[in-house]
Every structure is written in C-alpha cells, then in structure tokens.
Scaffold this motif. Structure first.
Motif, mmCIF file in Angstrom:
data_model
loop_
_atom_site.group_PDB
_atom_site.id
_atom_site.type_symbol
_atom_site.label_atom_id
_atom_site.label_comp_id
_atom_site.label_asym_id
_atom_site.label_seq_id
_atom_site.Cartn_x
_atom_site.Cartn_y
_atom_site.Cartn_z
ATOM 1 N N GLU A 64 0.841 -1.197 0.000
ATOM 2 C CA GLU A 64 0.000 0.000 0.000
ATOM 3 C C GLU A 64 0.874 1.244 0.000
ATOM 4 O O GLU A 64 2.010 1.234 0.471
ATOM 5 N N VAL A 65 0.320 2.313 -0.546
ATOM 6 C CA VAL A 65 1.031 3.589 -0.628
ATOM 7 C C VAL A 65 0.086 4.688 -0.160
ATOM 8 O O VAL A 65 -1.115 4.643 -0.442
ATOM 9 N N ARG A 66 0.623 5.654 0.551
ATOM 10 C CA ARG A 66 -0.144 6.860 0.846
ATOM 11 C C ARG A 66 0.668 8.084 0.467
ATOM 12 O O ARG A 66 1.886 8.096 0.635
ATOM 13 N N VAL A 67 -0.020 9.093 -0.023
ATOM 14 C CA VAL A 67 0.606 10.393 -0.234
ATOM 15 C C VAL A 67 -0.007 11.332 0.786
ATOM 16 O O VAL A 67 -1.231 11.460 0.856
ATOM 17 N N VAL A 68 0.837 11.934 1.609
ATOM 18 C CA VAL A 68 0.339 12.820 2.670
ATOM 19 C C VAL A 68 1.006 14.186 2.558
ATOM 20 O O VAL A 68 2.112 14.311 2.023
ATOM 21 N N PRO A 69 0.330 15.228 3.050
ATOM 22 C CA PRO A 69 0.904 16.583 2.973
ATOM 23 C C PRO A 69 2.002 16.795 4.023
ATOM 24 O O PRO A 69 2.220 15.946 4.899
ATOM 25 N N GLU A 89 -5.255 13.933 0.284
ATOM 26 C CA GLU A 89 -4.546 12.674 0.532
ATOM 27 C C GLU A 89 -4.817 11.704 -0.598
ATOM 28 O O GLU A 89 -5.838 11.767 -1.264
ATOM 29 N N VAL A 90 -3.846 10.809 -0.794
ATOM 30 C CA VAL A 90 -3.951 9.798 -1.845
ATOM 31 C C VAL A 90 -3.585 8.452 -1.248
ATOM 32 O O VAL A 90 -2.676 8.374 -0.413
ATOM 33 N N ARG A 91 -4.282 7.413 -1.669
ATOM 34 C CA ARG A 91 -3.853 6.056 -1.328
ATOM 35 C C ARG A 91 -3.787 5.224 -2.592
ATOM 36 O O ARG A 91 -4.616 5.365 -3.475
ATOM 37 N N VAL A 92 -2.806 4.352 -2.644
ATOM 38 C CA VAL A 92 -2.748 3.346 -3.692
ATOM 39 C C VAL A 92 -3.038 2.015 -3.031
ATOM 40 O O VAL A 92 -2.363 1.642 -2.056
ATOM 41 N N VAL A 93 -4.068 1.313 -3.521
ATOM 42 C CA VAL A 93 -4.454 0.037 -2.908
ATOM 43 C C VAL A 93 -4.491 -1.048 -3.974
ATOM 44 O O VAL A 93 -4.668 -0.762 -5.158
ATOM 45 N N PRO A 94 -4.326 -2.307 -3.546
ATOM 46 C CA PRO A 94 -4.331 -3.411 -4.517
ATOM 47 C C PRO A 94 -5.758 -3.762 -4.959
ATOM 48 O O PRO A 94 -6.735 -3.250 -4.407
ATOM 49 N N ASP A 95 -5.858 -4.650 -5.935
ATOM 50 C CA ASP A 95 -7.157 -5.143 -6.424
ATOM 51 C C ASP A 95 -7.724 -6.146 -5.429
ATOM 52 O O ASP A 95 -7.900 -7.334 -5.752
ATOM 53 N N VAL A 96 -8.001 -5.692 -4.228
ATOM 54 C CA VAL A 96 -8.489 -6.559 -3.147
ATOM 55 C C VAL A 96 -9.679 -5.842 -2.513
ATOM 56 O O VAL A 96 -9.548 -4.706 -2.047
ATOM 57 N N GLU A 97 -10.832 -6.508 -2.515
ATOM 58 C CA GLU A 97 -12.056 -5.815 -2.106
ATOM 59 C C GLU A 97 -11.961 -5.195 -0.713
ATOM 60 O O GLU A 97 -12.332 -4.034 -0.519
ATOM 61 N N ALA A 127 -10.058 13.385 -1.697
ATOM 62 C CA ALA A 127 -9.060 12.320 -1.605
ATOM 63 C C ALA A 127 -9.109 11.533 -2.909
ATOM 64 O O ALA A 127 -10.102 11.572 -3.635
ATOM 65 N N LEU A 128 -8.026 10.837 -3.186
ATOM 66 C CA LEU A 128 -7.958 9.996 -4.387
ATOM 67 C C LEU A 128 -7.476 8.604 -3.982
ATOM 68 O O LEU A 128 -6.502 8.484 -3.228
ATOM 69 N N ILE A 129 -8.178 7.586 -4.463
ATOM 70 C CA ILE A 129 -7.696 6.209 -4.296
ATOM 71 C C ILE A 129 -7.322 5.672 -5.676
ATOM 72 O O ILE A 129 -8.166 5.601 -6.571
#
Lengths: 252, 252
Positions: free
Chosen positions: A44-49, B44-52, B10-12
């Motif tokens: 997982e990745v997060r972008v934070v300020p 804020e942004v998160r990158v998440v896997p293809d996992v429900e 926010a962006l996922i």
C-alpha cells in the motif's frame, strides 16, 4: 523459515508538491520495482501533505501492519522538511544530531560554504537510528526499526535503495511474464478469468491500450513460483492462439 | 457561503499494476491539477491493490472525511476489475446494470463484435449512481454521492474530468507563483522560513534540483488569496536579490 511467507512494505510519499500536482511522483514505481527484487511486496502507498499529524497517523498505522515502511520526501534543510520530527514523534523518540551524519555533512560542505545551522538539520535523526549512505549530496537516509526514511528527489532515493540492496530480509521475489495481444480485453475477459482460476498462486492482470487507432492489451502473469508462472503463461498463450490471436511474448 | 472554507478531495488509485511498479501512475498529478482549478484541494492519496477489503476500507475512511472521493482504475471488463463491486459494498448498495450505460455500450460495440457478457460488466453501477460521459471508449465513469469513479487509463480519466469540469462545488482555487534561483536551498533555508512566517495564508515550498553540475531550487508560493500571494512572492524575490541571487520568475 517459511518460504511461502509474504513480506510486505508500505510507502508514504510525503510532500505538498505531489498533492498540488506540481511534481509527478516517480518514487512509487521505483520503490516497487526495487522491492520486487528484494522479495518484498509493496502492499500500500499513501501520499500525505507536509503536516505532522498526517505523517504521524500514517506512519503508525502502516509500520504496524507491514514488515517495512518506507518514506520519501521532507528530509532537506528547509522549513517544510518535517519528516524526521514527525517520525520521531510517531515513534515516541527524541531527535538527536547523529555524529557521523554531522561529520559527513561537514566534509561535504567544507568547500561549499560550510555547515550552517540549516544544513545541520540534515544530520538530525530519531534517537537510535542508523544512516543510509548517499554519495550524491552528503545528506544520508535514515533507518530506524522497520522504518526507512529516504529523500524525495528520485535519483537520490534511488542511491539510497542501492545502498540497501540485499540488506533487508525478504521472501521469494515476485516474478512476472507479459503477453501482448492486439485484442480488446473485453473479448477475452472470460478466458483470462478462467485461466487465472486454473492456476493457483498466479495472478493475471490485464492492461489495455490504444495505439495507432487499434486496441490491444498486455496480460501480466505474476507469481513467486517460476514453474507455476510458466505453466500459467503458457496456458494463456495457447488459449489466445487457439482463439485466433497472435501472441507477443514480452508484451507489445 | 464562507469564502474561506477549504474544500478537500481524496484519491484512491486502485491497481496491482501500480504497486508492482509495472505502471508509472499519472493520475495523481492529473487529478491534483484539475482539482486546483475547481477550487478543491487534494488532501490525501492512497494506492491500494485489487483486493475488495482494501478498497472498502479506504473508501469508507476517505469519503467520510473529505468533500469528494475520486477513484481511478478497476472499472474495465476483466476479472481483476472489482472497483464497482467494492464501492457498492462500501456504500451498502446493490450493483445494478445502468440502462443508459448499457445502451451506450450497445451502440459502441455494435460494429465491434457486440455487447458480450464481459463488456456488459462495464454498465454495472452501484444503485442510485449517475454516469460520467466518456466519448473515447463508451464505458462511462460513475458518480454516487460524493464518490467519483473513473478509469485508470490516464487519457480516459482525463476525459471524465473534463466532463465534470465546473460541476463540483468548490472554494477559491489554490494559486501559485514560482521563483527559481541558482542557489543551494540550504543556503536560504532561514530566509524561506522567515518569509513564510511573515505572510499568513501563504505556504512556500522549496524544490531543489541538480542541473549541469550546479545546484538550484524552485520556490513555489501557494495561496488562495492573490494579493497575499503576490505580496509574499515579491517579498521573497526582494530578499533573494538582497542576498545577491538572481531570481527567475516562473522558475528554472
């Protein structure tokens, strides 16, 4: 040791410049590709300020549920570089000046105007930390517990990863094979699902593209087991050919 | 209406291809730049896997504390496209086939092999959703409550943003000015901090670079208030010149 254990890492990208859109992040893919080689999966990745509370919350959540936590950004000499203080706060440790980091910076700035108070900020670390070498700019990365603190400038972060290569415990590397096809992914969607279901331990990703007015897709098969990977990729290639499609090994 | 209210989004980013490093994300900066123009701040942004479960958790946390939540990725026709189901689960709504989306896809695929079961997946939406037009591939984006679901392919996500331009309520746009300087940021770190402190409502970011063997930095001043922005940027430019540095408006 359990060979099937999956080692995971999280990444926190710290910086208003990413969230404002000014800077296109290049560290996510760089860290991900490097982690694959170490047998560690970026989970997982997060972008934070550049806000201490936001960094502290993300650090404590992600370091607890991953084997490693990487951060990029916010370790320079200016007022908006608050990563070290925020991570020290998250860990409940004081910030100290690391003697070796100070010595390295003194050497680096000897011919560049001297080690000012602002530059000395780059020698500050959470108490108990080790340094990660950076032959480019003198300012080191920092490793404390399972937290690895790196620069935001991509080529400096890359040098820090290089210095860490082979030093983190991981599992079996995630390996992949790519098959390219001039086909709409929607035409072979059922085939992809059925092939994945027939090959436990493998995932198939489908990445469509449009080029020269034609649709195509690259199918990426991923596994930590080479024999399973090959069996799955060969099966998919055979099914695609049987359906009348040319298959390009390595992707298009 | 309170003009000073800060609207946030926010962006996922959903997708194994980003976490594996295969694909370099381009949506974060694209969404961020577009949001700036709408007067909405990417918080804020998160990158998440293809996992429900991972998608559901991120959706529910981020939609609750931001005015808007955007997602990119996972809305195609293949087995790894689970975004719609995951978001419907997060919202506690059933998934239905949207009649208009189905009609659009029927038209699009009329000359492309017909609307198969797999392609019909792209007409599925959480009950109660509106569509976001996509003239490129027929498959629409989806808006439900404060959640906006977009494609992962950057130019298709871009078309969906275009279709949404001016349609979301926001505050005053964040504006910025950039000053470039051939100086090590560490040399002017105190000046930057002092200037920011003297201009409430403005942030100064410092972005160093190395070019042609020389160090330099771009200083980005950001504010929602144009008069304050100009005052802060002019003050910083004056201080830099006073210290003997050439200043390049617009950055280097």
């Amino acid at each position: 040791m359990n060979e099937d254990r999956i080692w995971t890492a999280a990444l926190i990208v710290i910086g208003d410049e990413i969230l404002s859109g000014r800077t296109q992040d290049k560290n996510i893919s760089q860290v991900a590709l490097w982690l694959n080689l170490q047998g560690i999966r970026l989970a997982e990745v997060r972008v934070v300020p550049d806000v201490e509370a936001a960094i502290v919350a993300a650090v404590n959540e992600l370091r607890a549920r991953n084997d490693y936590l990487f951060t990029t950004g916010g370790i320079g000499p200016t007022h908006d570089d608050i990563t070290v203080d925020a991570i020290a706060a998250a860990l409940g440790r004081p910030v100290i000046v690391h003697p070796k980091a100070k010595a390295v910076l003194e050497g680096y700035y000897a011919t560049r105007g001297g080690l000012t108070e602002a530059r000395l900020r780059m020698a500050r670390v959470p108490e108990g930390a080790e340094l990660i070498e950076n032959r480019m700019s003198g300012a080191p990365g920092i490793r404390i517990g399972n937290v690895i603190i790196m620069a935001g400038v991509p080529h400096i972060a890359g040098l820090m990863l290089e210095a860490l290569s082979g030093k983190l415990e991981g599992g079996r590397p995630l390996i992949s094979r790519t098959l390219g096809c001039w086909v709409a992914e929607s035409e072979v969607a059922d085939m992809l699902g059925a092939t994945e279901a027939a090959h436990p331990g493998c995932q198939i990703g489908s990445y469509p593209f449009f080029r020269d007015g034609t649709v195509g897709a690259n199918f990426v098969i991923r596994s930590t087991d080479e024999a399973r990977l090959d069996a799955c990729a060969d099966d998919l290639a055979a099914r695609l050919r049987e359906a009348g499609h040319d298959v390009f090994a390595g992707g298009i």
